[in-house]
Design a protein around this motif. Structure first.
Motif, mmCIF file in Angstrom:
data_model
loop_
_atom_site.group_PDB
_atom_site.id
_atom_site.type_symbol
_atom_site.label_atom_id
_atom_site.label_comp_id
_atom_site.label_asym_id
_atom_site.label_seq_id
_atom_site.Cartn_x
_atom_site.Cartn_y
_atom_site.Cartn_z
ATOM 1 N N GLY A 110 0.810 -1.203 0.000
ATOM 2 C CA GLY A 110 0.000 0.000 0.000
ATOM 3 C C GLY A 110 0.846 1.255 0.000
ATOM 4 O O GLY A 110 2.059 1.218 -0.168
ATOM 5 N N CYS A 111 0.170 2.346 0.209
ATOM 6 C CA CYS A 111 0.819 3.663 0.166
ATOM 7 C C CYS A 111 1.451 4.022 1.513
ATOM 8 O O CYS A 111 1.297 3.308 2.497
ATOM 9 C CB CYS A 111 -0.210 4.719 -0.236
ATOM 10 S SG CYS A 111 -1.513 4.968 0.988
ATOM 11 N N ALA A 112 2.133 5.159 1.542
ATOM 12 C CA ALA A 112 2.836 5.601 2.747
ATOM 13 C C ALA A 112 1.896 5.903 3.899
ATOM 14 O O ALA A 112 2.215 5.619 5.060
ATOM 15 C CB ALA A 112 3.693 6.828 2.434
ATOM 16 N N CYS A 113 0.728 6.469 3.630
ATOM 17 C CA CYS A 113 -0.173 6.853 4.724
ATOM 18 C C CYS A 113 -1.140 5.741 5.119
ATOM 19 O O CYS A 113 -1.801 5.841 6.147
ATOM 20 C CB CYS A 113 -0.943 8.124 4.357
ATOM 21 S SG CYS A 113 -2.246 7.907 3.118
ATOM 22 N N GLY A 133 0.420 10.823 -1.994
ATOM 23 C CA GLY A 133 1.132 10.946 -3.255
ATOM 24 C C GLY A 133 1.908 9.726 -3.706
ATOM 25 O O GLY A 133 2.578 9.762 -4.731
ATOM 26 N N THR A 134 1.821 8.624 -2.975
ATOM 27 C CA THR A 134 2.581 7.429 -3.337
ATOM 28 C C THR A 134 2.187 6.918 -4.713
ATOM 29 O O THR A 134 1.012 6.718 -5.005
ATOM 30 C CB THR A 134 2.352 6.307 -2.300
ATOM 31 O OG1 THR A 134 2.781 6.762 -1.021
ATOM 32 C CG2 THR A 134 3.118 5.044 -2.670
ATOM 33 N N SER A 135 3.195 6.679 -5.548
ATOM 34 C CA SER A 135 3.009 6.064 -6.855
ATOM 35 C C SER A 135 2.897 4.555 -6.648
ATOM 36 O O SER A 135 3.756 3.952 -6.005
ATOM 37 C CB SER A 135 4.207 6.395 -7.746
ATOM 38 O OG SER A 135 4.125 5.701 -8.968
ATOM 39 N N LEU A 136 1.855 3.948 -7.192
ATOM 40 C CA LEU A 136 1.616 2.528 -6.936
ATOM 41 C C LEU A 136 1.758 1.628 -8.159
ATOM 42 O O LEU A 136 1.690 0.409 -8.030
ATOM 43 C CB LEU A 136 0.219 2.339 -6.329
ATOM 44 C CG LEU A 136 0.037 3.011 -4.971
ATOM 45 C CD1 LEU A 136 -1.435 3.075 -4.598
ATOM 46 C CD2 LEU A 136 0.834 2.285 -3.908
ATOM 47 N N GLY A 137 1.932 2.199 -9.346
ATOM 48 C CA GLY A 137 2.102 1.326 -10.494
ATOM 49 C C GLY A 137 1.822 1.943 -11.839
ATOM 50 O O GLY A 137 1.874 3.166 -12.024
#
Length: 147
Positions: A7-10, A75-79
């Motif tokens: 998952g993302c950072a948050c 803002g995490t890029s996931l793919g």
């Protein structure tokens, strides 16, 4: 086949994926560089049907042929995913909870590769826990660094 989480950072966006192999790759294409703000993007190719979004990501139409999942909160890029005609997609390696499982097997988008960033083993290394100013900031914030 391993069931892996990520998952993302948050923590707002989470996924589960059936991963068949640790084989991943580095993409150096300009679109990946720009979308991640980095010199390359470590990706795992996977069948879309093997990915279950527990909390759905937001999607950015990054070009006429592709879109990218991301978290609008942190803002995490996931793919990466082609807009149509493909049963596959890519997930960012670092978004997995156990990113150490994956190993790079090849480069893609080599025309945009920044060679100077590939082998940096000879550069000086500092561990985060050894950098006192950073540790002091975490202490003043009453928090601990992420594991």
């Amino acid at each position: 086949m391993s069931r892996m989480e990520g998952g993302c950072a948050c923590g707002k966006v989470r996924f589960s994926a059936e991963v068949a192999s640790p084989d991943a790759y580095l993409c150096h294409c300009r679109m990946c560089q720009r979308s991640s703000g980095n010199v390359s993007l470590a990706l795992l190719g996977i069948e879309q049907a093997k990915v279950e979004w527990k909390q759905a990501p937001d999607w950015y139409d990054s070009s006429p042929i592709a879109r990218r999942p991301f978290c609008s909160s942190c803002g995490t890029s996931l793919g990466f995913q082609f807009r149509e005609g493909s049963a596959h997609m890519d997930l960012t390696v670092a978004a997995f909870d156990d990113a150490d499982y994956f190993k790079p097997t090849h480069h893609f988008g080599a025309e945009s590769m920044h060679e100077a960033w590939l082998d940096t083993r000879e550069l000086p290394q500092t561990r985060s826990e050894e950098y006192q100013p950073l540790q002091e900031r975490w202490t003043r914030a009453g928090a601990r660094p992420p594991a």
